[in-house]
Scaffold this motif. Structure first.
Motif, PDB file in Angstrom:
ATOM      1  N   ALA A  62       0.770  -1.216   0.052  1.00 25.36           N
ATOM      2  CA  ALA A  62       0.069  -0.078   0.058  1.00 25.36           C
ATOM      3  C   ALA A  62       0.832   1.086   0.135  1.00 25.36           C
ATOM      4  CB  ALA A  62      -0.754  -0.027   1.214  1.00 25.36           C
ATOM      5  N   GLU A  63       1.892   1.323   0.790  1.00 23.26           N
ATOM      6  CA  GLU A  63       2.793   2.301   0.882  1.00 23.26           C
ATOM      7  C   GLU A  63       3.614   2.527  -0.415  1.00 23.26           C
ATOM      8  OE1 GLU A  63       2.984  -0.358   3.118  1.00 23.26           O
ATOM      9  OE2 GLU A  63       1.671   0.894   4.699  1.00 23.26           O
ATOM     10  N   SER A  64       4.114   1.505  -1.161  1.00 23.09           N
ATOM     11  CA  SER A  64       4.839   1.815  -2.299  1.00 23.09           C
ATOM     12  C   SER A  64       4.163   2.212  -3.609  1.00 23.09           C
ATOM     13  CB  SER A  64       5.639   0.482  -2.536  1.00 23.09           C
ATOM     14  OG  SER A  64       4.622  -0.546  -2.875  1.00 23.09           O
ATOM     15  N   ILE A  65       2.769   1.840  -3.607  1.00 28.39           N
ATOM     16  CA  ILE A  65       1.763   2.342  -4.401  1.00 28.39           C
ATOM     17  C   ILE A  65       1.460   3.569  -4.357  1.00 28.39           C
ATOM     18  CG2 ILE A  65      -0.329   2.105  -5.558  1.00 28.39           C
ATOM     19  CD1 ILE A  65      -0.038  -1.065  -4.770  1.00 28.39           C
ATOM     20  N   ARG A  66       1.163   4.030  -3.143  1.00 26.04           N
ATOM     21  CA  ARG A  66       0.825   5.580  -2.706  1.00 26.04           C
ATOM     22  C   ARG A  66       2.070   6.514  -3.079  1.00 26.04           C
ATOM     23  NH1 ARG A  66       0.557   9.386   1.500  1.00 26.04           N
ATOM     24  NH2 ARG A  66      -1.387  10.792   1.054  1.00 26.04           N
ATOM     25  N   ALA A  67       3.264   5.872  -2.642  1.00 24.94           N
ATOM     26  CA  ALA A  67       4.374   6.677  -3.026  1.00 24.94           C
ATOM     27  C   ALA A  67       4.710   6.956  -4.465  1.00 24.94           C
ATOM     28  CB  ALA A  67       5.781   6.220  -2.244  1.00 24.94           C
ATOM     29  N   LEU A  68       4.558   5.906  -5.129  1.00 23.16           N
ATOM     30  CA  LEU A  68       4.798   5.844  -6.728  1.00 23.16           C
ATOM     31  C   LEU A  68       3.781   6.846  -7.090  1.00 23.16           C
ATOM     32  CD1 LEU A  68       5.954   5.081  -9.335  1.00 23.16           C
ATOM     33  CD2 LEU A  68       4.302   3.011  -9.246  1.00 23.16           C
ATOM     34  N   ARG A  69       2.418   6.871  -6.989  1.00 26.84           N
ATOM     35  CA  ARG A  69       1.424   7.770  -7.340  1.00 26.84           C
ATOM     36  C   ARG A  69       1.889   9.091  -7.021  1.00 26.84           C
ATOM     37  NH1 ARG A  69      -2.796  10.479  -5.165  1.00 26.84           N
ATOM     38  NH2 ARG A  69      -2.890   9.194  -3.218  1.00 26.84           N
ATOM     39  N   LEU A  70       2.340   9.570  -5.669  1.00 28.28           N
ATOM     40  CA  LEU A  70       2.783  10.725  -5.296  1.00 28.28           C
ATOM     41  C   LEU A  70       4.040  11.151  -5.850  1.00 28.28           C
ATOM     42  CD1 LEU A  70       1.761  10.250  -1.490  1.00 28.28           C
ATOM     43  CD2 LEU A  70       0.533  11.750  -3.264  1.00 28.28           C
ATOM     44  N   ALA A  71       4.754  10.568  -6.230  1.00 28.02           N
ATOM     45  CA  ALA A  71       6.233  10.733  -6.874  1.00 28.02           C
ATOM     46  C   ALA A  71       5.779  11.088  -8.563  1.00 28.02           C
ATOM     47  CB  ALA A  71       7.139   9.456  -7.062  1.00 28.02           C
ATOM     48  N   LEU A  72       4.690  10.681  -8.731  1.00 25.83           N
ATOM     49  CA  LEU A  72       4.521  11.148 -10.336  1.00 25.83           C
ATOM     50  C   LEU A  72       3.465  12.294 -10.215  1.00 25.83           C
ATOM     51  CD1 LEU A  72       3.615   7.550 -11.848  1.00 25.83           C
ATOM     52  CD2 LEU A  72       5.221   9.153 -12.491  1.00 25.83           C
ATOM     53  N   GLY A  73       3.128  12.746  -8.966  1.00 24.72           N
ATOM     54  CA  GLY A  73       2.064  13.946  -8.925  1.00 24.72           C
ATOM     55  C   GLY A  73       0.988  13.656  -9.453  1.00 24.72           C
ATOM     56  N   LEU A  74       0.181  12.580  -9.410  1.00 19.18           N
ATOM     57  CA  LEU A  74      -0.890  12.432  -9.958  1.00 19.18           C
ATOM     58  C   LEU A  74      -2.096  12.078  -8.865  1.00 19.18           C
ATOM     59  CD1 LEU A  74      -0.046   9.736 -12.586  1.00 19.18           C
ATOM     60  CD2 LEU A  74      -0.724  12.053 -12.941  1.00 19.18           C
ATOM     61  N   SER A  75      -3.131  12.575  -9.177  1.00 23.95           N
ATOM     62  CA  SER A  75      -4.475  12.128  -8.389  1.00 23.95           C
ATOM     63  C   SER A  75      -4.749  10.673  -8.506  1.00 23.95           C
ATOM     64  CB  SER A  75      -5.560  12.948  -8.996  1.00 23.95           C
ATOM     65  OG  SER A  75      -5.955  12.591 -10.352  1.00 23.95           O
ATOM     66  N   ARG A  76      -5.444  10.199  -7.689  1.00 25.19           N
ATOM     67  CA  ARG A  76      -5.939   8.789  -7.700  1.00 25.19           C
ATOM     68  C   ARG A  76      -6.762   8.592  -9.251  1.00 25.19           C
ATOM     69  NH1 ARG A  76      -8.048   7.868  -1.638  1.00 25.19           N
ATOM     70  NH2 ARG A  76      -6.022   7.018  -0.712  1.00 25.19           N
ATOM     71  N   PRO A  77      -7.562   9.351  -9.388  1.00 23.42           N
ATOM     72  CA  PRO A  77      -8.140   9.181 -11.016  1.00 23.42           C
ATOM     73  C   PRO A  77      -7.108   8.980 -12.014  1.00 23.42           C
ATOM     74  CG  PRO A  77      -9.380  10.634  -9.696  1.00 23.42           C
ATOM     75  CD  PRO A  77      -8.214  10.480  -8.874  1.00 23.42           C
ATOM     76  N   ALA A  78      -6.345   9.871 -12.040  1.00 23.07           N
ATOM     77  CA  ALA A  78      -5.265  10.142 -13.123  1.00 23.07           C
ATOM     78  C   ALA A  78      -4.183   8.824 -12.937  1.00 23.07           C
ATOM     79  CB  ALA A  78      -4.351  11.419 -13.078  1.00 23.07           C
ATOM     80  N   PHE A  79      -3.980   8.299 -11.753  1.00 23.96           N
ATOM     81  CA  PHE A  79      -3.144   7.203 -11.579  1.00 23.96           C
ATOM     82  C   PHE A  79      -3.836   5.926 -12.052  1.00 23.96           C
ATOM     83  CE2 PHE A  79      -0.891   4.187  -8.947  1.00 23.96           C
ATOM     84  CZ  PHE A  79       0.390   4.222  -9.397  1.00 23.96           C
ATOM     85  N   ALA A  80      -4.920   5.933 -11.918  1.00 22.53           N
ATOM     86  CA  ALA A  80      -5.716   4.663 -12.409  1.00 22.53           C
ATOM     87  C   ALA A  80      -5.922   4.556 -13.818  1.00 22.53           C
ATOM     88  CB  ALA A  80      -7.267   4.742 -11.627  1.00 22.53           C
ATOM     89  N   GLN A  81      -6.047   5.697 -14.195  1.00 24.78           N
ATOM     90  CA  GLN A  81      -6.075   5.565 -15.697  1.00 24.78           C
ATOM     91  C   GLN A  81      -4.855   5.164 -16.215  1.00 24.78           C
ATOM     92  OE1 GLN A  81      -7.163   9.194 -17.563  1.00 24.78           O
ATOM     93  NE2 GLN A  81      -7.904   8.510 -19.542  1.00 24.78           N
ATOM     94  N   LEU A  82      -3.657   5.693 -15.746  1.00 23.71           N
ATOM     95  CA  LEU A  82      -2.236   5.370 -16.335  1.00 23.71           C
ATOM     96  C   LEU A  82      -1.984   4.043 -16.049  1.00 23.71           C
ATOM     97  CD1 LEU A  82       0.459   5.986 -17.162  1.00 23.71           C
ATOM     98  CD2 LEU A  82       1.041   6.452 -14.885  1.00 23.71           C
ATOM     99  N   VAL A  83      -2.468   3.397 -14.841  1.00 28.17           N
ATOM    100  CA  VAL A  83      -2.100   1.965 -14.658  1.00 28.17           C
ATOM    101  C   VAL A  83      -3.096   1.147 -15.334  1.00 28.17           C
ATOM    102  CG1 VAL A  83      -2.228   0.383 -12.801  1.00 28.17           C
ATOM    103  CG2 VAL A  83      -1.164   2.587 -12.423  1.00 28.17           C
ATOM    104  N   GLY A  84      -4.173   1.443 -15.698  1.00 24.95           N
ATOM    105  CA  GLY A  84      -5.260   0.691 -16.444  1.00 24.95           C
ATOM    106  C   GLY A  84      -6.233  -0.080 -15.488  1.00 24.95           C
ATOM    107  N   VAL A  85      -6.503   0.571 -14.323  1.00 20.83           N
ATOM    108  CA  VAL A  85      -7.447   0.144 -13.414  1.00 20.83           C
ATOM    109  C   VAL A  85      -8.465   1.144 -12.871  1.00 20.83           C
ATOM    110  CG1 VAL A  85      -5.703  -1.646 -12.630  1.00 20.83           C
ATOM    111  CG2 VAL A  85      -5.967   0.293 -11.205  1.00 20.83           C
ATOM    112  N   SER A  86      -9.495   0.428 -12.086  1.00 23.31           N
ATOM    113  CA  SER A  86     -10.531   1.545 -11.582  1.00 23.31           C
ATOM    114  C   SER A  86      -9.977   2.355 -10.524  1.00 23.31           C
ATOM    115  CB  SER A  86     -11.603   0.775 -11.147  1.00 23.31           C
ATOM    116  OG  SER A  86     -11.668   0.026 -10.057  1.00 23.31           O
ATOM    117  N   LEU A  87     -10.694   3.535 -10.197  1.00 20.98           N
ATOM    118  CA  LEU A  87     -10.402   4.362  -9.174  1.00 20.98           C
ATOM    119  C   LEU A  87     -10.601   3.551  -7.682  1.00 20.98           C
ATOM    120  CD1 LEU A  87      -9.743   7.053  -7.780  1.00 20.98           C
ATOM    121  CD2 LEU A  87     -12.102   7.543  -8.089  1.00 20.98           C
TER     122      LEU A  87
END
Length: 66
Positions: A6-31
């Motif tokens: 959970a921590e590494s996924i959140r850290a990755l999203r924050l490192a990219l500066g993405l919101s959860r919806p934008a990160f979900a789209q990048l990864v190809g999964v739902s919010l």
């Protein structure tokens, strides 16, 4: 093969500066999936989820934010 927590996924999203919806789209999964991963109620399954997370990780490394 990285172990996604959970921590590494959140850290990755924050490192990219993405919101959860934008990160979900990048990864190809739902919010909801991103929310479950980040809260630790679910872990990423191998396959498409793993490919999407690796793609996001490569992007963060390329940007120099990870």
């Amino acid at each position: 093969m990285p172990i996604w927590t959970a921590e590494s996924i959140r850290a990755l999203r924050l490192a990219l500066g993405l919101s959860r919806p934008a990160f979900a789209q990048l990864v190809g999964v739902s919010l909801n999936t991103i929310y479950r991963w980040e809260t630790g109620s679910r872990s990423p399954a191998y396959g498409q989820s793993e490919k999407g997370l690796k793609r996001a990780e490569r992007l963060a490394l390329k940007k120099g934010t990870l």
